[in-house]
Design a protein around this motif. Structure first.
Motif, PDB file in Angstrom:
ATOM      1  N   ILE A  67       9.645   1.636   8.000  1.00 30.01           N
ATOM      2  CA  ILE A  67       9.387   2.987   6.938  1.00 30.01           C
ATOM      3  C   ILE A  67      10.825   2.196   5.945  1.00 30.01           C
ATOM      4  CG2 ILE A  67      10.953   4.768   6.262  1.00 30.01           C
ATOM      5  CD1 ILE A  67       9.422   5.997   8.885  1.00 30.01           C
ATOM      6  N   ALA A  68      12.038   1.542   6.168  1.00 31.45           N
ATOM      7  CA  ALA A  68      12.770   0.477   5.702  1.00 31.45           C
ATOM      8  C   ALA A  68      12.158  -0.954   4.833  1.00 31.45           C
ATOM      9  CB  ALA A  68      13.721   0.503   6.097  1.00 31.45           C
ATOM     10  N   GLY A  69      11.607  -1.412   5.616  1.00 34.73           N
ATOM     11  CA  GLY A  69      10.274  -1.875   4.912  1.00 34.73           C
ATOM     12  C   GLY A  69       9.400  -1.404   3.571  1.00 34.73           C
ATOM     13  N   MET A  70       8.935  -0.287   3.826  1.00 36.35           N
ATOM     14  CA  MET A  70       7.685  -0.056   2.963  1.00 36.35           C
ATOM     15  C   MET A  70       8.891   0.752   1.556  1.00 36.35           C
ATOM     16  SD  MET A  70       4.933   2.245   5.538  1.00 36.35           S
ATOM     17  CE  MET A  70       6.229   3.375   5.267  1.00 36.35           C
ATOM     18  N   LEU A  71      10.158   1.082   1.722  1.00 35.73           N
ATOM     19  CA  LEU A  71      10.995   1.382   0.703  1.00 35.73           C
ATOM     20  C   LEU A  71      11.459   0.379  -0.035  1.00 35.73           C
ATOM     21  CD1 LEU A  71      11.820   4.829   2.773  1.00 35.73           C
ATOM     22  CD2 LEU A  71      10.003   4.348   0.819  1.00 35.73           C
ATOM     23  N   HIS A  72      11.762  -0.914   0.648  1.00 38.68           N
ATOM     24  CA  HIS A  72      12.287  -1.884   0.566  1.00 38.68           C
ATOM     25  C   HIS A  72      12.096  -1.919  -1.057  1.00 38.68           C
ATOM     26  CE1 HIS A  72      15.303  -5.601   0.347  1.00 38.68           C
ATOM     27  NE2 HIS A  72      14.478  -6.055   0.316  1.00 38.68           N
ATOM     28  N   GLU A  73      10.929  -2.605  -1.144  1.00 39.03           N
ATOM     29  CA  GLU A  73      10.585  -2.873  -2.969  1.00 39.03           C
ATOM     30  C   GLU A  73      11.387  -2.125  -4.049  1.00 39.03           C
ATOM     31  OE1 GLU A  73       6.756  -5.047  -5.316  1.00 39.03           O
ATOM     32  OE2 GLU A  73       6.905  -3.923  -4.346  1.00 39.03           O
ATOM     33  N   ILE A  74      10.867  -1.075  -3.290  1.00 40.69           N
ATOM     34  CA  ILE A  74      11.414   0.027  -4.733  1.00 40.69           C
ATOM     35  C   ILE A  74      12.603  -0.182  -4.653  1.00 40.69           C
ATOM     36  CG2 ILE A  74      11.232   2.541  -5.074  1.00 40.69           C
ATOM     37  CD1 ILE A  74       8.266   2.782  -3.770  1.00 40.69           C
ATOM     38  N   PRO A 115       0.740  -1.127  -0.359  1.00 37.74           N
ATOM     39  CA  PRO A 115      -0.053  -0.036  -0.003  1.00 37.74           C
ATOM     40  C   PRO A 115       1.167   1.000   0.355  1.00 37.74           C
ATOM     41  CG  PRO A 115      -0.685  -1.374   1.691  1.00 37.74           C
ATOM     42  CD  PRO A 115       0.715  -1.881   0.841  1.00 37.74           C
ATOM     43  N   ALA A 116       1.573   1.450   0.794  1.00 38.35           N
ATOM     44  CA  ALA A 116       2.633   1.872   0.635  1.00 38.35           C
ATOM     45  C   ALA A 116       3.325   2.843  -0.217  1.00 38.35           C
ATOM     46  CB  ALA A 116       3.657   2.403   1.482  1.00 38.35           C
ATOM     47  N   SER A 117       3.977   1.390  -1.051  1.00 38.53           N
ATOM     48  CA  SER A 117       4.401   1.839  -2.820  1.00 38.53           C
ATOM     49  C   SER A 117       3.428   2.677  -3.828  1.00 38.53           C
ATOM     50  CB  SER A 117       4.951   0.486  -2.834  1.00 38.53           C
ATOM     51  OG  SER A 117       5.291  -0.186  -1.936  1.00 38.53           O
ATOM     52  N   LEU A 118       1.976   1.978  -3.717  1.00 41.63           N
ATOM     53  CA  LEU A 118       1.004   2.018  -4.642  1.00 41.63           C
ATOM     54  C   LEU A 118       0.881   3.615  -4.204  1.00 41.63           C
ATOM     55  CD1 LEU A 118      -1.365   1.863  -6.229  1.00 41.63           C
ATOM     56  CD2 LEU A 118      -2.816   1.685  -4.265  1.00 41.63           C
ATOM     57  N   LEU A 119       1.034   4.150  -2.694  1.00 36.52           N
ATOM     58  CA  LEU A 119       0.907   5.898  -2.346  1.00 36.52           C
ATOM     59  C   LEU A 119       1.676   6.305  -3.064  1.00 36.52           C
ATOM     60  CD1 LEU A 119      -0.357   5.519   1.400  1.00 36.52           C
ATOM     61  CD2 LEU A 119      -2.292   6.434  -0.263  1.00 36.52           C
ATOM     62  N   ALA A 161      14.861   9.690   1.433  1.00 35.26           N
ATOM     63  CA  ALA A 161      14.165   9.502   2.685  1.00 35.26           C
ATOM     64  C   ALA A 161      15.510   7.835   2.931  1.00 35.26           C
ATOM     65  CB  ALA A 161      12.738   8.071   2.268  1.00 35.26           C
ATOM     66  N   ARG A 162      15.677   7.591   2.737  1.00 41.28           N
ATOM     67  CA  ARG A 162      17.096   6.029   2.932  1.00 41.28           C
ATOM     68  C   ARG A 162      17.600   6.745   3.251  1.00 41.28           C
ATOM     69  NH1 ARG A 162      19.170   3.365  -0.752  1.00 41.28           N
ATOM     70  NH2 ARG A 162      19.879   2.044   0.511  1.00 41.28           N
ATOM     71  N   GLN A 163      18.543   7.775   2.984  1.00 36.91           N
ATOM     72  CA  GLN A 163      19.291   9.087   3.793  1.00 36.91           C
ATOM     73  C   GLN A 163      18.890   9.333   5.017  1.00 36.91           C
ATOM     74  OE1 GLN A 163      20.728  11.644   0.688  1.00 36.91           O
ATOM     75  NE2 GLN A 163      21.520  10.050  -0.356  1.00 36.91           N
ATOM     76  N   ALA A 164      18.097   9.938   4.722  1.00 40.73           N
ATOM     77  CA  ALA A 164      17.880  10.577   6.599  1.00 40.73           C
ATOM     78  C   ALA A 164      17.229   8.404   7.453  1.00 40.73           C
ATOM     79  CB  ALA A 164      16.236  10.376   6.521  1.00 40.73           C
ATOM     80  N   ILE A 165      16.799   7.718   7.074  1.00 35.22           N
ATOM     81  CA  ILE A 165      16.922   6.655   8.104  1.00 35.22           C
ATOM     82  C   ILE A 165      17.957   5.835   7.958  1.00 35.22           C
ATOM     83  CG2 ILE A 165      15.563   4.540   7.579  1.00 35.22           C
ATOM     84  CD1 ILE A 165      13.607   5.584   6.064  1.00 35.22           C
ATOM     85  N   GLU A 166      19.211   5.155   7.290  1.00 39.75           N
ATOM     86  CA  GLU A 166      20.109   4.135   7.361  1.00 39.75           C
ATOM     87  C   GLU A 166      21.043   5.108   8.182  1.00 39.75           C
ATOM     88  OE1 GLU A 166      20.690   1.838   4.162  1.00 39.75           O
ATOM     89  OE2 GLU A 166      19.342   1.586   3.454  1.00 39.75           O
TER      90      GLU A 166
END
Length: 167
Positions: free
Chosen positions: A85-92, A3-7, A21-26
């Motif tokens: 959040i990382a999991g939501m971005l992972h597929e992309i 759903p996050a990817s869809l959004l 976003a990943r640069q802010a998280i990792e």
């Protein structure tokens, strides 16, 4: 995550948005992991570097395994929100990195090999910093790693839409 990817697709997000976003998280996750992580967590990351990464390089699936290392590092940091959040971005991230590494493998083997070596060296340095419990060093190193990784897999693709990767 879907759903996050869809959004993100519907909002017109780009791959560059995902990298920011990943640069802010990792890097924050790297700091947390250094400060609170366990030897078992460090061992797991080291096994990925020693076993999974070389095997994936040989099989041409390096992009997927590199993405898995990034996600697993965040998960092992122990912060549920960052991991979500990382999991939501992972597929992309995984799909984009896989596409780029496959393209490099088929068009520029030398660059593929160089990227692989840089990635492994950076991972080993991170693990050394984690084991030393150097939170500040881990943060700084991983922040630099993310900038270099972005330049290697995003250059010329900044405007690629998330929807184009997930379709």
């Amino acid at each position: 995550a879907r759903p996050a990817s869809l959004l993100l697709e519907l909002s017109g997000a780009t791959v560059a948005d995902v990298y920011i976003a990943r640069q802010a998280i990792e890097p924050t996750a790297a700091r947390l992991l250094a400060e609170t992580g366990t030897d078992e967590a460090f061992d797991e990351l080291e096994r990925i570097v020693d076993e999974a990464i070389p095997a994936s390089y040989e099989s041409g699936t390096f992009g997927q395994t590199a993405a898995r290392f990034h996600l697993r590092m965040v998960q092992l940091a122990g912060n549920a929100t960052l991991a979500l959040i990382a999991g939501m971005l992972h597929e992309i991230y995984e799909r984009h990195t896989t596409n780029v590494t496959q393209e490099r493998l088929s068009t520029d083997v030398e660059k593929y090999e160089t990227n692989y070596k840089l990635f492994v060296r950076s991972q080993r340095k991170l693990i050394k910093l984690l084991r030393a419990r150097d939170g500040s060093g881990a943060f700084t190193h991983w922040q630099k790693h993310m900038v270099v990784a972005e330049s290697l897999v995003l250059s010329g693709r900044e405007d690629t839409k998330v929807r184009d990767i997930l379709d």
